[in-house]
Design an enzyme around this catalytic site. Structure first.
Site, short mmCIF file in Angstrom:
data_model
loop_
_atom_site.label_atom_id
_atom_site.label_comp_id
_atom_site.label_asym_id
_atom_site.label_seq_id
_atom_site.Cartn_x
_atom_site.Cartn_y
_atom_site.Cartn_z
CE1 TYR A 159 35.63 33.98 41.87
CE2 TYR A 159 37.57 32.78 42.64
CZ TYR A 159 36.99 33.73 41.82
OH TYR A 159 37.79 34.45 40.96
CB THR A 195 39.16 43.86 42.20
OG1 THR A 195 39.08 42.70 43.06
CG2 THR A 195 40.26 43.63 41.18
#
Length: 253
Positions: A159, A195
């Protein structure tokens, strides 16, 4: 161009951080194209809630032809070019440090998936938006980054590498597109509460991050979204190629 005069594409705009950005834009009067990949019900419900200046369009941002089709469909619906793009879409990822692959055994496929999502996805939307932006002499592109490449407190190798590459693209694209009145910037957050991607994060990690920030709390998606609006507004007309870190002061510079 005022935010209320723009049509803005938000990739991954139906859930999590993307939804917060979509809501912030609608609040300021922008027209919003809510891009989604698989979240059709969430996207449709959000568009219905926000009214006639919001609608949802499906596309996998890593699929070049699908992105070109999305822009054509958006133009058909609005009669206008998309003036701004927020590249928020994230290939399936969970911020769970205990479950992350270690550097000794992580597969290249994971890097490739994240690079395809972050860099190829942003390149696809940029290239599809470019003719309309050039014709208007105006464009705003905001890429969503991370503070992890300044402070890899949890080493999510795939990531973080993809987002670092996206920062590089942000800066080189800003140099190319500035003469056309198009700015390209990045907003980088830390851990957000909460989230879909941070839903697997243990509460102890949230508490640790909060304790290390000057504000003593974890940034929310709504707070992050407000920073995105800055780059789309006239206040940022002379700002390009920048990376604004929005994490409560955890990372400096």
């Amino acid at each position: 161009m005022l935010i209320a005069e723009q049509w803005v594409l938000v990739t991954g705009g139906a859930r999590g951080l993307g939804q917060a950005i979509t809501r912030a834009l609608a609040r300021e009067g922008a027209g919003v194209v809510i891009n989604y990949h698989r979240s059709d019900q969430a996207a449709a419900a959000l568009a219905e809630e926000l009214g006639p200046r919001a609608f949802a369009l499906q596309a996998d941002v890593t699929d070049t032809a699908a992105v070109q089709k999305l822009f054509a469909q958006a133009h058909e619906r609005t009669g206008q070019a998309i003036s701004s793009v927020v590249n928020n879409a994230l290939v399936s990822f969970q911020f769970d440090g205990d479950a992350r692959p270690q550097i000794g055994d992580i597969a290249w496929q994971r890097f490739n998936e994240q690079i395809e999502g972050a860099v190829k996805g942003a390149l696809n939307t940029l290239q599809a938006a470019l003719p309309g932006m050039r014709a208007q002499g105006f464009g705003r592109i905001v890429n969503v980054g991370t503070n992890l490449f300044q402070n890899p407190v949890v080493p999510y190798h795939d990531y973080t590498a993809a987002k670092a590459a996206l920062l590089s693209l942000t800066r080189t694209a800003a140099n190319d597109l500035g003469p056309h009145g198009i700015t390209v910037n990045m907003v980088s957050g830390g851990l957000l509460r909460s989230t879909d991607a941070s839903s697997a994060t243990p509460e102890a990690v949230f508490e640790l991050i909060a304790s290390l920030t000057p504000l003593r709390r974890v940034t929310t998606p709504a707070e992050f979204a407000d920073a995105v609006l800055f780059f789309l507004s006239p206040w940022a007309r002379a700002v390009t190629g920048q990376n604004l870190i929005v994490d409560g002061g955890l990372v400096k510079g």
